[in-house]
Design a protein around this motif. Structure first.
Motif, short mmCIF file in Angstrom:
data_model
loop_
_atom_site.label_atom_id
_atom_site.label_comp_id
_atom_site.label_asym_id
_atom_site.label_seq_id
_atom_site.Cartn_x
_atom_site.Cartn_y
_atom_site.Cartn_z
N THR A 213 44.93 18.77 59.69
CA THR A 213 46.38 18.58 59.77
C THR A 213 46.72 17.80 61.04
OG1 THR A 213 46.80 20.58 61.05
CG2 THR A 213 46.73 20.81 58.63
N ALA A 214 47.94 17.31 61.09
CA ALA A 214 48.40 16.64 62.30
C ALA A 214 48.38 17.59 63.49
CB ALA A 214 49.81 16.08 62.09
N ALA A 215 48.64 18.87 63.22
CA ALA A 215 48.61 19.86 64.31
C ALA A 215 47.21 20.00 64.89
CB ALA A 215 49.10 21.21 63.78
N ASP A 216 46.19 19.87 64.05
CA ASP A 216 44.81 19.92 64.55
C ASP A 216 44.56 18.79 65.53
OD1 ASP A 216 44.22 22.14 63.00
OD2 ASP A 216 43.40 20.94 61.35
N ALA A 217 45.04 17.61 65.21
CA ALA A 217 44.85 16.46 66.10
C ALA A 217 45.63 16.64 67.40
CB ALA A 217 45.29 15.18 65.39
N GLU A 218 46.84 17.18 67.29
CA GLU A 218 47.66 17.41 68.48
C GLU A 218 47.05 18.48 69.38
OE1 GLU A 218 51.41 18.41 66.86
OE2 GLU A 218 51.80 16.37 66.10
N ALA A 219 46.25 19.38 68.79
CA ALA A 219 45.66 20.48 69.56
C ALA A 219 44.35 20.09 70.24
CB ALA A 219 45.42 21.67 68.64
N LEU A 220 43.87 18.88 70.03
CA LEU A 220 42.63 18.45 70.68
C LEU A 220 42.79 18.53 72.20
CD1 LEU A 220 41.73 15.32 68.50
CD2 LEU A 220 40.60 17.56 68.46
N ARG A 227 41.70 11.69 71.07
CA ARG A 227 43.13 11.58 71.39
C ARG A 227 43.53 10.14 71.63
NH1 ARG A 227 45.64 16.48 72.29
NH2 ARG A 227 47.41 15.34 73.16
N GLY A 228 42.58 9.29 72.04
CA GLY A 228 42.88 7.89 72.29
C GLY A 228 42.49 6.96 71.17
N MET A 229 42.08 7.51 70.02
CA MET A 229 41.64 6.68 68.90
C MET A 229 42.76 6.58 67.86
SD MET A 229 37.70 7.95 68.47
CE MET A 229 36.47 7.40 69.67
N PRO A 230 43.13 5.36 67.47
CA PRO A 230 44.28 5.18 66.57
C PRO A 230 44.20 5.97 65.27
CG PRO A 230 43.66 3.08 67.55
CD PRO A 230 42.62 4.07 67.96
N ARG A 231 43.02 6.16 64.72
CA ARG A 231 42.92 6.85 63.43
C ARG A 231 43.32 8.31 63.52
NH1 ARG A 231 37.21 4.47 60.94
NH2 ARG A 231 37.86 2.29 60.93
N PHE A 232 43.32 8.86 64.74
CA PHE A 232 43.70 10.25 64.94
C PHE A 232 45.12 10.37 65.48
CE2 PHE A 232 39.07 10.23 65.02
CZ PHE A 232 38.75 11.33 64.24
N GLN A 233 45.86 9.27 65.47
CA GLN A 233 47.22 9.26 66.00
C GLN A 233 48.20 8.79 64.93
OE1 GLN A 233 46.65 6.36 69.13
NE2 GLN A 233 46.18 7.93 70.66
N ALA A 234 49.46 9.18 65.08
CA ALA A 234 50.50 8.64 64.21
C ALA A 234 50.67 7.14 64.51
CB ALA A 234 51.82 9.38 64.47
N PRO A 235 50.97 6.31 63.49
CA PRO A 235 51.24 6.70 62.10
C PRO A 235 49.99 6.73 61.22
CG PRO A 235 51.67 4.38 62.39
CD PRO A 235 51.24 4.89 63.74
N ASP A 236 48.83 6.28 61.74
CA ASP A 236 47.64 6.17 60.90
C ASP A 236 47.11 7.52 60.44
OD1 ASP A 236 47.58 3.35 61.18
OD2 ASP A 236 46.59 3.56 63.12
N ILE A 308 37.10 6.70 50.18
CA ILE A 308 37.18 6.46 51.63
C ILE A 308 36.40 5.18 51.96
CG2 ILE A 308 36.67 7.39 53.92
CD1 ILE A 308 36.97 10.17 52.76
N ASN A 309 37.14 4.15 52.32
CA ASN A 309 36.56 2.83 52.57
C ASN A 309 37.54 2.01 53.40
OD1 ASN A 309 38.35 1.17 50.75
ND2 ASN A 309 37.54 2.61 49.25
N PRO A 310 37.17 0.80 53.82
CA PRO A 310 38.07 0.03 54.69
C PRO A 310 39.45 -0.24 54.10
CG PRO A 310 35.86 -0.89 54.77
CD PRO A 310 35.85 0.15 53.68
N ALA A 311 39.56 -0.23 52.78
CA ALA A 311 40.86 -0.48 52.16
C ALA A 311 41.77 0.75 52.17
CB ALA A 311 40.67 -0.96 50.72
N THR A 312 41.18 1.94 52.32
CA THR A 312 41.99 3.15 52.28
C THR A 312 42.18 3.80 53.64
OG1 THR A 312 40.06 4.58 51.81
CG2 THR A 312 41.23 3.63 49.91
N VAL A 313 41.26 3.54 54.57
CA VAL A 313 41.36 4.13 55.92
C VAL A 313 42.30 3.28 56.76
CG1 VAL A 313 40.09 4.67 58.03
CG2 VAL A 313 39.09 5.18 55.80
#
Length: 330
Positions: A213-220, A227-236, A308-313
């Motif tokens: 969940t987004a909360a899991d990412a926020e709790a890192l 925390r500094g990787m775009p895939r783990f941040q909004a909006p991605d 899960i591939n470059p077109a969906t991630v």
């Protein structure tokens, strides 16, 4: 466990990335828990352990040396130079003198006379790759390392390096959600006979349900590099999380866990690919290693690829500053 070639060595198909026992994903486990995990990996058949001078700024090599030195004949030891901690900061330095000094320090920390596979952790773009690899070639001649590897480099850089000294292995991120190696470097490895080591084969835990969940990412934790990787941040992040329910369902249908499905997909991409998932959990260690015995139908693997591939991630794998430090094709 199934065996695969790692340059001149034969090792377990799935190795152990030791980084997160000391580095990168928040507070590391205790020394006792880390020792227990390393020894359990050895008991379960892991014969490929991967560390680096950078991890914990020397602490990870020290840990591996203290725990595994007495078992040195039972496994292939890989470490890395060219990116270290200096005065509390991460520094990329590929000058020959620096690489040689780092190797000397690593041999002491690892409590060994020779490192089997020694990678240039990052190409220092201020230093010709030929010069850095030339220094590593001298370490081979001196008997301090047995084989040379490269990490996070392009096909062109690999070819330039290989012309100086044979490269045994190339290491970069590869998983269902990171396919950069498929652009060019994987083909270059195969043309040159270079083994491919896949780090972060579980998408830094994303494909193993570590972030649900987004909360899991926020709790890192603040020191967690995700925390500094775009895939783990909004909006991605929201778009990426939306991929997980169907992936979990597919794993359940296949009779395995999401992590095992991700590793089975990666192992099926070629006998020359060696994943090195990391973990701090004994249970997850056993789960990951069990993936080597899975023989999933091609149809299941194709569905995983489609999900899960470059077109969906969504989102690049690194932020702009880190991206500028690497040499991989994008």
């Amino acid at each position: 466990m199934q065996q695969r070639k790692l340059g001149p060595f034969e090792v377990s198909a799935i190795g152990l990335g030791c980084m997160n026992l000391s580095h990168a994903y928040g507070t590391p486990p205790s020394a006792q828990d880390s020792e227990t995990l390393l020894l359990r990996a050895l008991e379960l058949g892991v014969t490929h352990f991967d560390t680096a001078a950078l991890y914990g700024f020397g602490a990870n090599e020290t840990l591996v040396g203290q725990v595994l030195a007495k078992h040195r004949s039972r496994f292939t030891l890989a470490s890395k130079c060219g990116m270290t901690g200096v005065d509390g900061r991460r520094v990329i330095d590929g000058r020959p003198a620096t690489l040689k000094r780092t190797c000397e320090d690593a041999l002491k920390r690892l409590q060994t006379e020779v490192i089997d596979l020694y990678y240039l952790h990052r190409w220092d773009k201020q230093v010709p790759i030929e010069d850095s690899v030339g220094a590593l070639a001298e370490l081979v001649s001196e008997g301090k390392i047995r084989a040379i590897g490269l990490s996070e480099v392009s096909a062109d850089t690999l070819r330039r390096a290989h012309a100086v000294h044979p490269i045994a292995a190339l290491q970069t991120e590869y998983s269902l959600w990171t396919r950069n190696p498929e652009i060019a470097v994987l083909d270059a490895c195969r043309a040159l006979g270079v083994s491919f080591v896949a780090f972060s084969p579980l998408g830094r835990g994303f494909l193993a349900d570590a972030i649900q969940t987004a909360a899991d990412a926020e709790a890192l934790e603040p020191r967690d590099i995700r925390r500094g990787m775009p895939r783990f941040q909004a909006p991605d992040l929201a778009d990426n999380l939306a991929l997980l329910p169907a992936f979990r369902d597919l794993a359940r249908e296949a009779g395995c866990t999401p992590a095992q499905l991700a590793l089975a997909w990666l192992l099926a991409q070629g006998e020359d690919i060696l994943p090195i998932p990391g973990t701090t959990s004994i249970a997850h260690l056993a789960e990951n290693l069990s993936a080597a015995a899975l023989r999933l139908p091609a149809e299941v693997l194709a569905r995983a690829h489609a999900l899960i591939n470059p077109a969906t991630v969504r989102g690049p794998r690194y932020n702009a500053a880190t991206q500028a430090e690497i040499d991989t094709e994008e």
